[in-house]
Structure formats: C-alpha cells, structure tokens
Design a protein around this motif. Structure first.
Motif, PDB file in Angstrom:
ATOM      1  N   TYR A 297       0.853  -1.186   0.000  1.00  0.00           N
ATOM      2  CA  TYR A 297       0.000   0.000   0.000  1.00  0.00           C
ATOM      3  C   TYR A 297       0.894   1.243   0.000  1.00  0.00           C
ATOM      4  CZ  TYR A 297      -4.295  -2.636   1.038  1.00  0.00           C
ATOM      5  OH  TYR A 297      -5.374  -3.492   0.960  1.00  0.00           O
ATOM      6  N   LEU A 298       0.441   2.274  -0.686  1.00  0.00           N
ATOM      7  CA  LEU A 298       1.161   3.547  -0.718  1.00  0.00           C
ATOM      8  C   LEU A 298       0.238   4.672  -0.289  1.00  0.00           C
ATOM      9  CD1 LEU A 298       3.163   3.334  -4.090  1.00  0.00           C
ATOM     10  CD2 LEU A 298       3.958   2.779  -1.791  1.00  0.00           C
ATOM     11  N   GLN A 299       0.778   5.586   0.526  1.00  0.00           N
ATOM     12  CA  GLN A 299       0.032   6.777   0.940  1.00  0.00           C
ATOM     13  C   GLN A 299       0.853   8.012   0.589  1.00  0.00           C
ATOM     14  OE1 GLN A 299      -0.756   7.324   5.175  1.00  0.00           O
ATOM     15  NE2 GLN A 299      -2.691   8.355   4.711  1.00  0.00           N
ATOM     16  N   PRO A 300       0.238   9.028  -0.022  1.00  0.00           N
ATOM     17  CA  PRO A 300       1.008  10.196  -0.462  1.00  0.00           C
ATOM     18  C   PRO A 300       1.486  11.062   0.698  1.00  0.00           C
ATOM     19  CG  PRO A 300      -1.336  10.545  -0.862  1.00  0.00           C
ATOM     20  CD  PRO A 300      -1.181   9.116  -0.423  1.00  0.00           C
ATOM     21  N   VAL A 301       2.641  11.657   0.506  1.00  0.00           N
ATOM     22  CA  VAL A 301       3.176  12.706   1.379  1.00  0.00           C
ATOM     23  C   VAL A 301       3.224  13.966   0.525  1.00  0.00           C
ATOM     24  CG1 VAL A 301       5.136  13.485   2.759  1.00  0.00           C
ATOM     25  CG2 VAL A 301       4.554  11.044   2.683  1.00  0.00           C
ATOM     26  N   VAL A 302       2.579  15.039   0.983  1.00  0.00           N
ATOM     27  CA  VAL A 302       2.413  16.229   0.150  1.00  0.00           C
ATOM     28  C   VAL A 302       3.226  17.400   0.695  1.00  0.00           C
ATOM     29  CG1 VAL A 302       0.089  15.493  -0.500  1.00  0.00           C
ATOM     30  CG2 VAL A 302       0.388  17.085   1.410  1.00  0.00           C
ATOM     31  N   SER A 303       3.553  18.319  -0.226  1.00  0.00           N
ATOM     32  CA  SER A 303       4.192  19.569   0.176  1.00  0.00           C
ATOM     33  C   SER A 303       3.113  20.540   0.636  1.00  0.00           C
ATOM     34  CB  SER A 303       4.981  20.165  -0.997  1.00  0.00           C
ATOM     35  OG  SER A 303       4.114  20.459  -2.085  1.00  0.00           O
ATOM     36  N   LEU A 304       3.458  21.381   1.568  1.00  0.00           N
ATOM     37  CA  LEU A 304       2.523  22.361   2.101  1.00  0.00           C
ATOM     38  C   LEU A 304       3.035  23.780   1.832  1.00  0.00           C
ATOM     39  CD1 LEU A 304       1.728  20.692   5.561  1.00  0.00           C
ATOM     40  CD2 LEU A 304       0.317  20.676   3.496  1.00  0.00           C
ATOM     41  N   PRO A 305       2.129  24.683   1.464  1.00  0.00           N
ATOM     42  CA  PRO A 305       0.662  24.535   1.405  1.00  0.00           C
ATOM     43  C   PRO A 305       0.129  24.042   0.064  1.00  0.00           C
ATOM     44  CG  PRO A 305       1.256  26.818   1.054  1.00  0.00           C
ATOM     45  CD  PRO A 305       2.551  26.082   1.261  1.00  0.00           C
ATOM     46  N   GLN A 306       1.012  23.744  -0.917  1.00  0.00           N
ATOM     47  CA  GLN A 306       0.545  23.408  -2.268  1.00  0.00           C
ATOM     48  C   GLN A 306      -0.227  22.082  -2.322  1.00  0.00           C
ATOM     49  OE1 GLN A 306       3.704  23.808  -1.409  1.00  0.00           O
ATOM     50  NE2 GLN A 306       4.518  25.641  -2.420  1.00  0.00           N
ATOM     51  N   ARG A 307       0.104  21.147  -1.413  1.00  0.00           N
ATOM     52  CA  ARG A 307      -0.511  19.815  -1.374  1.00  0.00           C
ATOM     53  C   ARG A 307      -0.204  19.015  -2.642  1.00  0.00           C
ATOM     54  NH1 ARG A 307      -6.210  20.374   2.013  1.00  0.00           N
ATOM     55  NH2 ARG A 307      -5.503  22.061   3.377  1.00  0.00           N
ATOM     56  N   ARG A 308       1.001  19.155  -3.109  1.00  0.00           N
ATOM     57  CA  ARG A 308       1.468  18.385  -4.272  1.00  0.00           C
ATOM     58  C   ARG A 308       2.219  17.163  -3.767  1.00  0.00           C
ATOM     59  NH1 ARG A 308       6.275  18.302  -7.049  1.00  0.00           N
ATOM     60  NH2 ARG A 308       7.045  20.027  -5.774  1.00  0.00           N
ATOM     61  N   THR A 309       1.912  15.996  -4.330  1.00  0.00           N
ATOM     62  CA  THR A 309       2.549  14.754  -3.884  1.00  0.00           C
ATOM     63  C   THR A 309       4.034  14.766  -4.238  1.00  0.00           C
ATOM     64  OG1 THR A 309       0.504  13.491  -4.141  1.00  0.00           O
ATOM     65  CG2 THR A 309       2.558  12.248  -4.095  1.00  0.00           C
TER      66      THR A 309
ATOM     67  N   LEU B 283       3.581  26.223  12.360  1.00  0.00           N
ATOM     68  CA  LEU B 283       4.843  25.682  12.873  1.00  0.00           C
ATOM     69  C   LEU B 283       5.922  25.613  11.795  1.00  0.00           C
ATOM     70  CD1 LEU B 283       3.443  22.805  15.127  1.00  0.00           C
ATOM     71  CD2 LEU B 283       4.345  25.028  15.845  1.00  0.00           C
ATOM     72  N   ASN B 284       5.593  26.142  10.603  1.00  0.00           N
ATOM     73  CA  ASN B 284       6.576  26.222   9.521  1.00  0.00           C
ATOM     74  C   ASN B 284       7.006  24.841   9.026  1.00  0.00           C
ATOM     75  OD1 ASN B 284       8.094  27.632   7.651  1.00  0.00           O
ATOM     76  ND2 ASN B 284       9.864  27.872   9.012  1.00  0.00           N
ATOM     77  N   ILE B 285       6.103  23.870   9.089  1.00  0.00           N
ATOM     78  CA  ILE B 285       6.385  22.515   8.601  1.00  0.00           C
ATOM     79  C   ILE B 285       5.990  22.437   7.127  1.00  0.00           C
ATOM     80  CG2 ILE B 285       5.746  20.081   8.827  1.00  0.00           C
ATOM     81  CD1 ILE B 285       5.396  20.572  11.813  1.00  0.00           C
ATOM     82  N   ARG B 286       6.856  21.845   6.316  1.00  0.00           N
ATOM     83  CA  ARG B 286       6.697  21.886   4.861  1.00  0.00           C
ATOM     84  C   ARG B 286       6.008  20.664   4.265  1.00  0.00           C
ATOM     85  NH1 ARG B 286      12.761  24.050   3.169  1.00  0.00           N
ATOM     86  NH2 ARG B 286      12.583  26.139   4.106  1.00  0.00           N
ATOM     87  N   TYR B 287       5.898  19.573   5.034  1.00  0.00           N
ATOM     88  CA  TYR B 287       5.336  18.346   4.479  1.00  0.00           C
ATOM     89  C   TYR B 287       4.261  17.782   5.395  1.00  0.00           C
ATOM     90  CZ  TYR B 287       9.507  18.510   1.555  1.00  0.00           C
ATOM     91  OH  TYR B 287      10.489  18.910   0.681  1.00  0.00           O
ATOM     92  N   GLY B 288       3.233  17.192   4.781  1.00  0.00           N
ATOM     93  CA  GLY B 288       2.160  16.592   5.544  1.00  0.00           C
ATOM     94  C   GLY B 288       1.730  15.266   4.946  1.00  0.00           C
ATOM     95  N   GLN B 289       1.162  14.434   5.796  1.00  0.00           N
ATOM     96  CA  GLN B 289       0.678  13.116   5.378  1.00  0.00           C
ATOM     97  C   GLN B 289      -0.511  12.740   6.232  1.00  0.00           C
ATOM     98  OE1 GLN B 289       3.533   9.988   5.875  1.00  0.00           O
ATOM     99  NE2 GLN B 289       2.105   8.361   5.340  1.00  0.00           N
ATOM    100  N   GLY B 290      -1.495  12.112   5.635  1.00  0.00           N
ATOM    101  CA  GLY B 290      -2.670  11.682   6.385  1.00  0.00           C
ATOM    102  C   GLY B 290      -3.846  11.450   5.463  1.00  0.00           C
ATOM    103  N   ASN B 291      -4.909  10.920   6.019  1.00  0.00           N
ATOM    104  CA  ASN B 291      -6.083  10.614   5.203  1.00  0.00           C
ATOM    105  C   ASN B 291      -6.710  11.859   4.595  1.00  0.00           C
ATOM    106  OD1 ASN B 291      -5.773   7.915   5.796  1.00  0.00           O
ATOM    107  ND2 ASN B 291      -7.263   7.914   7.467  1.00  0.00           N
ATOM    108  N   LEU B 292      -6.450  13.030   5.177  1.00  0.00           N
ATOM    109  CA  LEU B 292      -6.961  14.268   4.596  1.00  0.00           C
ATOM    110  C   LEU B 292      -6.385  14.490   3.199  1.00  0.00           C
ATOM    111  CD1 LEU B 292      -8.614  16.900   5.027  1.00  0.00           C
ATOM    112  CD2 LEU B 292      -6.498  17.935   5.893  1.00  0.00           C
ATOM    113  N   PHE B 293      -5.160  14.066   2.979  1.00  0.00           N
ATOM    114  CA  PHE B 293      -4.503  14.245   1.681  1.00  0.00           C
ATOM    115  C   PHE B 293      -4.608  13.005   0.790  1.00  0.00           C
ATOM    116  CE2 PHE B 293      -1.788  16.589   4.850  1.00  0.00           C
ATOM    117  CZ  PHE B 293      -2.346  17.834   4.595  1.00  0.00           C
ATOM    118  N   GLY B 294      -4.948  11.881   1.367  1.00  0.00           N
ATOM    119  CA  GLY B 294      -5.068  10.653   0.587  1.00  0.00           C
ATOM    120  C   GLY B 294      -4.844   9.433   1.454  1.00  0.00           C
ATOM    121  N   GLU B 295      -5.759   8.468   1.371  1.00  0.00           N
ATOM    122  CA  GLU B 295      -5.640   7.252   2.159  1.00  0.00           C
ATOM    123  C   GLU B 295      -4.659   6.278   1.492  1.00  0.00           C
ATOM    124  OE1 GLU B 295      -9.485   5.591   2.668  1.00  0.00           O
ATOM    125  OE2 GLU B 295     -10.277   7.304   3.790  1.00  0.00           O
ATOM    126  N   PRO B 296      -4.110   5.345   2.262  1.00  0.00           N
ATOM    127  CA  PRO B 296      -3.247   4.312   1.660  1.00  0.00           C
ATOM    128  C   PRO B 296      -4.043   3.504   0.637  1.00  0.00           C
ATOM    129  CG  PRO B 296      -3.012   4.341   4.056  1.00  0.00           C
ATOM    130  CD  PRO B 296      -4.177   5.223   3.740  1.00  0.00           C
TER     131      PRO B 296
END
Length: 420
Positions: free
Chosen positions: A162-174, A377-390
C-alpha cells in the motif's frame, strides 16, 4: 541548352550556304551554279552538324553518367552509415537485455537468500512450544492459529503493498509516498497491522515482511523513474536486517548495482530502533549512505532529538504525528513553545531541524484545523487521510517483484513437513 546550340548552328549553316551561293553565282554559270553551290555547301554543313550533334550528345551522356556515379557513391555511403547504425542499435538492445537479465538474476538470488532465512526463522519458531498466558487457557491455541495464518500468508505470497502520499505544504502536491505492508488470510480478508503485529513482532517475522517490502518498493521506484516522476518512497527497514551478516551484504551489493535509485528510496526506522542501533547497524547505515541512500525516522515520541547524531547518520526526515505536535504546544512568556523544548519557540523548531539537514513531516493529518496548526509551525510536508488514504498497488505491478514461482510455498511447506 542543347536546343539553343543547335538553332545557332543551323542559322550559321544557312548563312554560310548563302555566302557560298553568292560567290559561286558571280562566276560562270550564273544563278544555276549559285543554287548548286548553295545546296552542296548546305549538305556539307549538315554532315558537319551531324558530327557536332553526336559529339554534344556523347558529352551530355558522359555528364549524366558522371552524375549517376556520384549519386551511386552517395547512396553507398548512406547505406554503409545505415548499416553501422543498425549494428550499433542491435548491440545496444543486446547489451540492455543482458543487463536486465543480470539485474533480474541478482534480485532473484538476493530474494532466494531472504526467503531461505525467513523459512528457517518461521519453522524454528513454529516448532518451539509456548506456554499459555496466565488466565487465558486458550491463548496458546489462538496464538498458534494466528501465527499459522501469518505463516501461510507469507508462504502463499499474500503480502500486499500500500502507498500513501506525502504532500508539500501549502501546495498539497505529492512529493513522496510511504509504503505499508498488509497481509491477507486464506479467505482474502485484509489483516491490518494491529491484528498481526502482536504475533509477527514477538516471533521476529516483521523483518521478513519488511525485507520483502523493500524489493517491492524498488520495483515501484523503477516504474516511477520510467515515467519520469521525481517521487520518493519511504520504505521500512528492520534493525535486524541492518545487522544480518548474511542478508545485508547481498542487499548492499544489489543496491550498489542500482545506485540510480538512491534519490527515490528512503529507508525508515523507528525512533527507538535508531537509538538502539549498535556499531554494526551504524556502520551498515553508513555504507548505504555512501551509495546516496537517505534515512528517515518514524514512530517519534520525543521531539528532543540529538540532531548532530541524525546528521552523522544521514537522517534527512523525521515523521511526527500532527496530533502529537499540537499537544506539545504550550504558552511560555506570551509565545508558543514545545513541552520538550520550552526554551525554543515552537515556530522555530522546524528551522532548527533544517540547520542539520532534517525536514519534519507531520503525519496522520485528519482535519483542516491541523493543517493550519502545521503551517504555523513552519512545517513543509504533511501526510494523512486528509490528503489521501493508503491505496493498494495493482497485482500486475506487484508481480514484477514476486519471488520465483511457488518458491516460497514449496520451501516453507517442505521444511514444515520435515519438522513435524
């Protein structure tokens, strides 16, 4: 050009015949003699014309033959060049085919070694009797049944990726994917990690599952590279694999032959495993880093990290739960700080990690409110079901990383039969 030349010659002939006739007509015989003289002169000149015309024709023919020879030489050169190109293409295709064959042979060889060790580990553990847990007379039977289910899932190659995306913030690009393994029982039901970890981890089977996952991640990285997609994959590696004297040298050799994948494959360890690593594990991590591979920490429970140690080990990412980050916030002297680092402003934590070449990934993001907190918090990357489930990878793609046909099933069952 030839027609103009002939017209001029005929005009010249007529002029010469007229002049000759005029001169003859002035002599004895008068006009009759002039006509005869003109005709004779004209006939003579026609003969001369025929010779000249033939010479002109021969000249043109020779010129055309010369042009034809030149064209033939040009065509011959082009054919020679084409032949050389075809020969080079055949050689390239042959070389590529041999290289792919060698790569596949290497993968199969490493995978066979992995499965061999996995078989020994499984059968050794299955053959050891276990005492039931106090207060649970059927716990041994349940444990054995679940262990048998895990063993059969591995033997029948029912391990999904299974793969789950990790996106850049705030663009939300995988920009990355995290890989997960899931087992399926004989009925096809997907077993979540929470169900089989209670058996797999105590029995030492997670390293086997993680190792098989590594090979599949390699195949996905290759497919992404073919499609010119610059996306990396986080792939778990067990601490035991880094210390394995049989597996790791083979795996290192395999990765050395595929250094072009270094930018697309990131090996991930839990924070506790990283801090428990010994000299052998640290040395082998350094060997992977020398090939260009990077590392990441997950299962982070303490934000007070040794960043110098992370930098020395080439750890480039730290995965922290979004809820944990938010729960760490508290107000100190009118500004937000972290409970574990009260002397540091919360918004400066990500900048601090970047000074050591480490990026924070906020994982398990479930709401837009958490996204706002993460950005503050100036964090550049996000991951979770909000951006895409595995999501499961198709069987056709997984087949590229499967072990030899029936190898796992035959090997495991043969050994199981021999020990009963």
């Amino acid at each position: 050009m030839r027609r103009v030349t002939l017209a001029l010659l005929i005009g010249a002939y007529i002029s010469l015949a007229a002049i000759a006739a005029f001169e003859v007509g002035r002599g004895p015989g008068g006009v009759s003699a002039g006509i005869v003289g003109m005709l004779g002169t004209f006939g003579f000149l026609l003969g001369v014309h025929g010779l000249i015309a033939r010479m002109l024709g021969n000249g043109e023919l020779q010129s055309e033959l010369a042009n034809l020879r030149e064209a033939h030489l040009i065509l011959a050169d082009q054919l020679t060049d084409l032949h050389e190109r075809i020969g080079g293409l055949v050689e390239t295709v042959t070389t590529d085919a041999l290289q792919r064959s060698e790569d596949l042979t290497t993968e199969v060889r490493v995978l066979e070694g992995l499965v061999q060790r996995m078989s020994d580990s499984l059968q050794d553990r299955l053959s050891q009797p276990r005492a039931p847990m106090a207060g649970h007379p059927n716990s041994h039977g349940q444990h054995g049944a679940l262990l048998e289910t895990v063993r059969e899932a591995l033997a029948d190659n029912r391990v999904d990726l299974y793969l789950q995306p990790v996106v850049s913030l705030p663009q939300r690009r995988t920009v990355f994917y995290e890989s997960f393994s899931r087992l399926r029982d004989s009925s096809g039901r997907v077993m979540m990690p929470a169900e089989y970890l209670s058996v797999a981890e105590p029995e030492g089977l997670m390293s086997a599952i993680d190792n098989l996952l590594l090979f599949r991640c390699v195949q996905i990285v290759r497919r992404l590279a073919k499609n010119d997609r610059k996306v990396g994959i986080f792939c778990n590696v067990a601490l035991g694999s880094l210390a394995d004297e049989v597996f790791f040298p083979q795996f290192l050799e395999f990765l050395a032959e595929n250094k072009d994948m270094a930018s697309g494959l990131i090996f991930e360890l839990g924070q506790a495993a990283f801090e428990q690593r010994g000299a052998t594990e640290a040395r082998n991590m350094a060997k992977l880093a020398d090939l260009g591979f990077r590392f990441s920490l997950d299962k982070v429970s303490d934000l007070d990290l040794d960043f110098q140690d992370l930098a020395r080990a080439d750890v480039k990412f730290v995965r922290v739960g979004a809820e944990m980050m938010v729960n760490q916030l508290l107000e100190v002297d009118g500004q937000l700080a972290l409970r574990s680092l009260k002397d540091l402003a919360a918004a400066d934590y990500a900048d601090l990690t970047r000074r050591y070449g480490v990026e924070i990934i906020a994982e398990k993001v479930e709401s837009e409110r958490q996204v706002v907190d993460i950005l503050e918090l100036n964090i550049r990357y996000g991951q979770g079901n909000l951006f895409g489930e595995p999501r499961a990878i198709r069987d056709a793609i997984l087949a590229e990383a499967d072990p030899p046909s029936d190898f796992m099933r035959t090997n495991l069952r043969r050994r199981a039969g021999g020990m009963r």
